[in-house]
Design a protein around this motif. Structure first.
Motif, short mmCIF file in Angstrom:
data_model
loop_
_atom_site.label_atom_id
_atom_site.label_comp_id
_atom_site.label_asym_id
_atom_site.label_seq_id
_atom_site.Cartn_x
_atom_site.Cartn_y
_atom_site.Cartn_z
N GLN B 17 -8.57 -6.25 -1.60
CA GLN B 17 -9.97 -6.64 -1.48
C GLN B 17 -10.56 -6.13 -0.16
OE1 GLN B 17 -9.91 -10.97 -2.10
NE2 GLN B 17 -10.83 -10.64 -4.13
N SER B 18 -11.85 -6.25 -0.03
CA SER B 18 -12.55 -5.84 1.18
C SER B 18 -12.99 -7.06 1.96
CB SER B 18 -13.78 -5.00 0.82
OG SER B 18 -13.41 -3.87 0.09
N VAL B 19 -13.15 -6.88 3.27
CA VAL B 19 -13.59 -7.98 4.11
C VAL B 19 -14.37 -7.40 5.30
CG1 VAL B 19 -11.47 -8.00 5.51
CG2 VAL B 19 -12.83 -10.09 5.30
N ALA B 20 -15.31 -8.17 5.80
CA ALA B 20 -16.10 -7.74 6.95
C ALA B 20 -16.21 -8.88 7.95
CB ALA B 20 -17.50 -7.30 6.51
N PHE B 21 -16.16 -8.52 9.22
CA PHE B 21 -16.28 -9.48 10.31
C PHE B 21 -17.49 -9.09 11.14
CE2 PHE B 21 -12.30 -10.57 8.85
CZ PHE B 21 -11.33 -9.62 9.08
N TRP B 22 -18.12 -10.10 11.70
CA TRP B 22 -19.34 -9.87 12.50
C TRP B 22 -19.14 -10.40 13.91
CZ3 TRP B 22 -22.65 -13.60 14.63
CH2 TRP B 22 -23.86 -13.10 15.14
N LYS B 78 -14.95 -3.68 9.32
CA LYS B 78 -14.66 -3.79 7.90
C LYS B 78 -13.25 -3.28 7.59
CE LYS B 78 -19.49 -3.12 6.56
NZ LYS B 78 -20.45 -2.26 5.80
N ILE B 79 -12.62 -3.94 6.64
CA ILE B 79 -11.33 -3.49 6.13
C ILE B 79 -11.48 -3.29 4.63
CG2 ILE B 79 -8.86 -3.95 5.99
CD1 ILE B 79 -9.17 -6.03 8.20
N GLN B 80 -11.13 -2.09 4.18
CA GLN B 80 -11.29 -1.79 2.77
C GLN B 80 -10.34 -0.67 2.36
OE1 GLN B 80 -15.25 -0.45 1.79
NE2 GLN B 80 -14.92 -0.58 -0.40
N PRO B 81 -9.31 -0.92 1.58
CA PRO B 81 -8.87 -2.21 1.07
C PRO B 81 -7.88 -2.87 2.02
CG PRO B 81 -7.55 -0.48 0.11
CD PRO B 81 -8.53 0.19 1.05
N ALA B 82 -7.77 -4.18 1.96
CA ALA B 82 -6.86 -4.90 2.85
C ALA B 82 -5.43 -4.82 2.34
CB ALA B 82 -7.29 -6.36 2.96
N LYS B 83 -4.49 -4.84 3.30
CA LYS B 83 -3.07 -4.89 3.01
C LYS B 83 -2.50 -6.17 3.60
CE LYS B 83 -2.11 0.08 2.93
NZ LYS B 83 -1.26 1.16 3.48
N LEU B 84 -1.32 -6.54 3.13
CA LEU B 84 -0.68 -7.76 3.62
C LEU B 84 -0.52 -7.74 5.14
CD1 LEU B 84 2.15 -8.23 0.95
CD2 LEU B 84 -0.06 -9.39 1.06
N PRO B 108 -14.19 -16.53 19.60
CA PRO B 108 -13.15 -17.42 19.07
C PRO B 108 -12.20 -16.73 18.11
CG PRO B 108 -15.21 -17.82 17.97
CD PRO B 108 -15.51 -16.84 19.06
N GLY B 109 -12.58 -15.55 17.61
CA GLY B 109 -11.72 -14.83 16.68
C GLY B 109 -11.96 -15.20 15.23
N THR B 110 -11.55 -14.31 14.35
CA THR B 110 -11.55 -14.56 12.91
C THR B 110 -10.10 -14.46 12.44
OG1 THR B 110 -13.75 -13.64 12.53
CG2 THR B 110 -12.28 -13.77 10.64
N ARG B 111 -9.62 -15.54 11.84
CA ARG B 111 -8.25 -15.52 11.33
C ARG B 111 -8.26 -15.04 9.90
NH1 ARG B 111 -3.58 -17.57 13.08
NH2 ARG B 111 -4.66 -18.77 14.70
N LEU B 112 -7.68 -13.89 9.65
CA LEU B 112 -7.62 -13.29 8.31
C LEU B 112 -6.24 -13.48 7.71
CD1 LEU B 112 -8.79 -11.48 6.04
CD2 LEU B 112 -7.85 -9.52 7.29
N THR B 113 -6.21 -14.00 6.50
CA THR B 113 -4.97 -14.10 5.74
C THR B 113 -5.12 -13.26 4.49
OG1 THR B 113 -4.57 -16.34 6.54
CG2 THR B 113 -3.36 -15.65 4.58
N VAL B 114 -4.21 -12.32 4.30
CA VAL B 114 -4.21 -11.46 3.12
C VAL B 114 -3.04 -11.86 2.23
CG1 VAL B 114 -4.17 -9.10 2.24
CG2 VAL B 114 -5.21 -9.59 4.47
N LEU B 115 -3.35 -12.27 1.01
CA LEU B 115 -2.31 -12.76 0.08
C LEU B 115 -1.92 -11.68 -0.92
CD1 LEU B 115 -3.86 -16.28 -0.62
CD2 LEU B 115 -2.08 -15.69 1.02
#
Lengths: 115, 115
Positions: B17-22, B78-84, B108-115
């Motif tokens: 999947q894709s994800v974006a952080f701001w 942005k991450i596209q596509p995400a990996k574990l 504060p950071g964004t904690r990303l979990t890729v399943l």
């Protein structure tokens, strides 16, 4: 490429003990040196920095660090730790020229202080 | 003064999947940094902007990661596509400029979990 080594990954102390955390970097040219701290649940924040001048720098909360150019080191010290010093400590180095300096962080040292 | 703002604080996605952080830096700060911090490691610089220009992106995996700072203020990663292995905390920081002695202020950071 620049590398930063923090040799102590986990340190456990009792209150009033003395603290010294090691930091070594690889680049032989002009560098700027930093220690950042992350208290539980908080953002990374600056503890102290060396830019130029006196190689012994003092930071917040009684911390100090000494830049030893010949040893490529920037060790962090505190004579008597408190329970509130429990945190993650990161050494960082910036290198570059002109207006563009690139930062590199060490892997961090987790400090736990028992009351 | 307001600090560095980041959103979201947490994100869970599935691989591919894709994800974006701001990130919105401190007002007036010309330099913006994106870091990846994997558990147990120090922050690793992904990309550094000076205004809307890139100072360094040598450690950005450009096949899947992209970042922009179009108006020289806020930024997206942005991450596209995400990996574990992309599971990490993504930190944004800002400083007055890219000069070597400048302190970085972290969000504060964004904690990303890729399943």
């Amino acid at each position: 490429a620049q590398s930063v080594s923090q040799h102590n990954h986990h340190v456990i102390l009792s209150e009033a003990a003395s603290l010294e955390l090691g930091c070594n970097y690889s680049y032989g040219g002009t560098v700027n040196l930093f220690w950042y701290v992350q208290y539980p649940g908080q953002h990374l924040q600056l503890l102290l920095k060396y830019f130029s001048g006196d190689p012994l720098v003092k930071g917040i909360k009684g911390f100090e660090a000494e830049f030893i150019k010949s040893k490529f080191s920037f060790n962090l010290r505190k004579p008597s730790v408190q329970w509130s010093d429990t945190a993650e400590y990161f050494c960082a180095v910036t290198q570059g020229s002109g207006g563009s300096y690139i930062p590199t962080f060490g892997r961090g040292t987790s400090l736990i202080v028992h009351p | 003064e307001a600090g560095v703002a980041q959103s979201p604080r947490y994100k869970i996605i599935e691989k591919r999947q894709s994800v974006a952080f701001w990130c919105n830096p401190i007002s007036g700060h010309a330099t913006l940094y994106w870091y990846q911090q994997i558990l147990g490691q120090g922050p690793k610089l992904l990309i550094q902007f000076q205004n809307n220009g890139v100072v360094d992106d040598s450690q950005l995996p450009k096949d899947r990661f992209s970042a922009e700072r179009l108006k020289g203020v806020d930024s997206t990663l942005k991450i596209q596509p995400a990996k574990l292995e992309d599971s990490a905390v993504y930190l944004c920081a800002s400083s007055l400029s890219s000069g070597g002695g400048n302190e970085q202020f972290f969000g504060p950071g964004t904690r990303l979990t890729v399943l």
